[in-house]
Design a protein around this motif. Structure first.
Motif, PDB file in Angstrom:
ATOM      1  N   PRO A  11       0.830  -1.205   0.000  1.00 30.85           N
ATOM      2  CA  PRO A  11       0.000   0.000   0.000  1.00 30.85           C
ATOM      3  C   PRO A  11       0.864   1.253   0.000  1.00 30.85           C
ATOM      4  N   LEU A  12       0.424   2.248  -0.735  1.00 38.52           N
ATOM      5  CA  LEU A  12       1.125   3.525  -0.780  1.00 38.52           C
ATOM      6  C   LEU A  12       0.217   4.615  -0.226  1.00 38.52           C
ATOM      7  N   GLY A  13      -0.385   4.348   0.880  1.00 33.77           N
ATOM      8  CA  GLY A  13      -1.333   5.294   1.446  1.00 33.77           C
ATOM      9  C   GLY A  13      -0.815   5.944   2.702  1.00 33.77           C
ATOM     10  N   LYS A  14      -1.741   6.163   3.656  1.00 32.36           N
ATOM     11  CA  LYS A  14      -1.412   6.838   4.905  1.00 32.36           C
ATOM     12  C   LYS A  14      -0.426   6.006   5.726  1.00 32.36           C
ATOM     13  N   GLY A  15       0.304   6.705   6.602  1.00 32.77           N
ATOM     14  CA  GLY A  15       1.232   6.022   7.479  1.00 32.77           C
ATOM     15  C   GLY A  15       2.620   5.866   6.900  1.00 32.77           C
ATOM     16  N   GLU A  16       2.822   6.391   5.717  1.00 36.14           N
ATOM     17  CA  GLU A  16       4.140   6.286   5.094  1.00 36.14           C
ATOM     18  C   GLU A  16       4.895   7.591   5.263  1.00 36.14           C
ATOM     19  N   ALA A  17       6.166   7.528   5.004  1.00 34.44           N
ATOM     20  CA  ALA A  17       6.969   8.743   5.022  1.00 34.44           C
ATOM     21  C   ALA A  17       6.519   9.633   3.867  1.00 34.44           C
ATOM     22  N   PRO A  18       6.557  10.936   4.060  1.00 35.18           N
ATOM     23  CA  PRO A  18       6.150  11.821   2.957  1.00 35.18           C
ATOM     24  C   PRO A  18       7.067  11.650   1.762  1.00 35.18           C
ATOM     25  N   PRO A  19       6.529  11.808   0.570  1.00 34.08           N
ATOM     26  CA  PRO A  19       7.364  11.638  -0.627  1.00 34.08           C
ATOM     27  C   PRO A  19       8.456  12.702  -0.679  1.00 34.08           C
ATOM     28  N   THR A  20       9.592  12.324  -1.207  1.00 33.86           N
ATOM     29  CA  THR A  20      10.706  13.255  -1.323  1.00 33.86           C
ATOM     30  C   THR A  20      10.657  13.941  -2.677  1.00 33.86           C
ATOM     31  N   THR A  21      11.411  15.008  -2.783  1.00 29.76           N
ATOM     32  CA  THR A  21      11.450  15.723  -4.060  1.00 29.76           C
ATOM     33  C   THR A  21      12.551  15.187  -4.960  1.00 29.76           C
ATOM     34  N   ALA A  22      13.238  14.148  -4.518  1.00 30.07           N
ATOM     35  CA  ALA A  22      14.316  13.571  -5.324  1.00 30.07           C
ATOM     36  C   ALA A  22      13.723  12.886  -6.559  1.00 30.07           C
ATOM     37  N   ALA A  23      14.551  12.714  -7.534  1.00 30.49           N
ATOM     38  CA  ALA A  23      14.127  12.032  -8.755  1.00 30.49           C
ATOM     39  C   ALA A  23      13.744  10.595  -8.424  1.00 30.49           C
ATOM     40  N   PRO A  24      12.749  10.052  -9.117  1.00 30.59           N
ATOM     41  CA  PRO A  24      12.342   8.673  -8.831  1.00 30.59           C
ATOM     42  C   PRO A  24      13.452   7.683  -9.179  1.00 30.59           C
ATOM     43  N   SER A  25      13.481   6.596  -8.434  1.00 28.90           N
ATOM     44  CA  SER A  25      14.489   5.570  -8.699  1.00 28.90           C
ATOM     45  C   SER A  25      14.131   4.826  -9.983  1.00 28.90           C
ATOM     46  N   VAL A  26      15.081   4.041 -10.449  1.00 27.04           N
ATOM     47  CA  VAL A  26      14.858   3.246 -11.660  1.00 27.04           C
ATOM     48  C   VAL A  26      13.693   2.294 -11.439  1.00 27.04           C
ATOM     49  N   LEU A  27      13.639   1.685 -10.255  1.00 24.89           N
ATOM     50  CA  LEU A  27      12.559   0.754  -9.942  1.00 24.89           C
ATOM     51  C   LEU A  27      11.201   1.455  -9.997  1.00 24.89           C
ATOM     52  N   GLU A  28      11.110   2.656  -9.453  1.00 25.29           N
ATOM     53  CA  GLU A  28       9.850   3.398  -9.478  1.00 25.29           C
ATOM     54  C   GLU A  28       9.415   3.737 -10.901  1.00 25.29           C
ATOM     55  N   VAL A  29      10.357   4.142 -11.713  1.00 27.50           N
ATOM     56  CA  VAL A  29      10.038   4.481 -13.110  1.00 27.50           C
ATOM     57  C   VAL A  29       9.550   3.245 -13.854  1.00 27.50           C
ATOM     58  N   LEU A  30      10.211   2.120 -13.652  1.00 24.92           N
ATOM     59  CA  LEU A  30       9.807   0.892 -14.340  1.00 24.92           C
ATOM     60  C   LEU A  30       8.409   0.469 -13.930  1.00 24.92           C
ATOM     61  N   VAL A  31       8.097   0.591 -12.651  1.00 20.46           N
ATOM     62  CA  VAL A  31       6.775   0.195 -12.175  1.00 20.46           C
ATOM     63  C   VAL A  31       5.718   1.170 -12.697  1.00 20.46           C
ATOM     64  N   GLN A  32       6.012   2.456 -12.695  1.00 24.76           N
ATOM     65  CA  GLN A  32       5.056   3.452 -13.183  1.00 24.76           C
ATOM     66  C   GLN A  32       4.703   3.221 -14.647  1.00 24.76           C
ATOM     67  N   HIS A  33       5.646   2.761 -15.432  1.00 24.13           N
ATOM     68  CA  HIS A  33       5.409   2.560 -16.858  1.00 24.13           C
ATOM     69  C   HIS A  33       5.062   1.117 -17.209  1.00 24.13           C
ATOM     70  N   GLY A  34       4.866   0.280 -16.188  1.00 23.40           N
ATOM     71  CA  GLY A  34       4.455  -1.096 -16.428  1.00 23.40           C
ATOM     72  C   GLY A  34       5.503  -1.947 -17.115  1.00 23.40           C
ATOM     73  N   ARG A  35       6.778  -1.660 -16.906  1.00 22.67           N
ATOM     74  CA  ARG A  35       7.861  -2.399 -17.561  1.00 22.67           C
ATOM     75  C   ARG A  35       8.492  -3.409 -16.608  1.00 22.67           C
ATOM     76  N   LYS A  36       7.681  -4.280 -16.037  1.00 18.07           N
ATOM     77  CA  LYS A  36       8.187  -5.298 -15.114  1.00 18.07           C
ATOM     78  C   LYS A  36       9.096  -6.302 -15.829  1.00 18.07           C
ATOM     79  N   ASP A  37       8.935  -6.415 -17.147  1.00 17.89           N
ATOM     80  CA  ASP A  37       9.755  -7.351 -17.907  1.00 17.89           C
ATOM     81  C   ASP A  37      11.237  -6.981 -17.858  1.00 17.89           C
ATOM     82  N   VAL A  38      11.525  -5.699 -17.650  1.00 21.69           N
ATOM     83  CA  VAL A  38      12.916  -5.249 -17.599  1.00 21.69           C
ATOM     84  C   VAL A  38      13.616  -5.797 -16.356  1.00 21.69           C
ATOM     85  N   LEU A  39      12.825  -6.130 -15.342  1.00 21.25           N
ATOM     86  CA  LEU A  39      13.400  -6.627 -14.090  1.00 21.25           C
ATOM     87  C   LEU A  39      13.660  -8.128 -14.129  1.00 21.25           C
ATOM     88  N   SER A  40      13.811  -8.680 -15.303  1.00 24.12           N
ATOM     89  CA  SER A  40      14.064 -10.117 -15.411  1.00 24.12           C
ATOM     90  C   SER A  40      15.390 -10.473 -14.748  1.00 24.12           C
TER      91      SER A  40
END
Length: 104
Positions: A11-40
Motif C-alpha cells: 500500500p502507498l497510502g497513509k502512514g508512510e513517510a512523505p514523498p521526497t522531491t528527489a528524482a524517482p528511482s529506476v525501480l519506481e520508473v519501471l513500475v510506473q510505466h508497467g515495464r516489469k519485464d525489464v526486471l528479469s
C-alpha cells in the motif's frame, strides 16, 4: 494507491513517510510505466555485476587488504613483545599450516 510488483502488493497510502522531491528511482520508473519485464533475472544480474565491477569491487578489496595488513601488523607487533625463545616457538607454530604440517 498501491504498488504491484510480481505478486507483491504494497500500500502507498497513509502512514508512510512523505514523498521526497528527489528524482524517482529506476525501480519506481519501471513500475510506473508497467515495464516489469525489464526486471528479469538476467538483466538484473548484469546490472548487479556491472555495479560490482564499477563501485563495489575496489572498495571491498581495499578494505580486505587493509584488514589483512592491520591484522598482520598487530600479530607481529604482539609477538615482538615476547621473549626470544617464546617468540621463536610462536613463529614456528604460525608457520606450520603454511608448511603443510598442521597441528592435528
Amino acid at each position: 494507491r498501491r504498488l504491484h510488483l510480481h505478486g507483491i502488493d504494497v500500500p502507498l497510502g497513509k502512514g508512510e513517510a512523505p514523498p521526497t522531491t528527489a528524482a524517482p528511482s529506476v525501480l519506481e520508473v519501471l513500475v510506473q510505466h508497467g515495464r516489469k519485464d525489464v526486471l528479469s533475472r538476467s538483466l538484473m544480474d548484469k546490472v548487479v555485476e556491472r555495479k560490482w565491477r564499477k563501485y563495489g569491487q575496489d572498495i571491498f578489496f581495499s578494505k580486505v587488504i587493509f584488514a589483512v595488513l592491520f591484522t598482520a601488523a598487530l600479530f607481529f607487533l604482539s609477538i615482538a613483545q615476547l621473549s626470544p625463545p617464546v617468540r621463536a616457538a610462536a613463529y614456528l607454530v604460525c608457520a606450520l599450516p603454511f608448511l603443510g604440517l598442521g597441528l592435528a
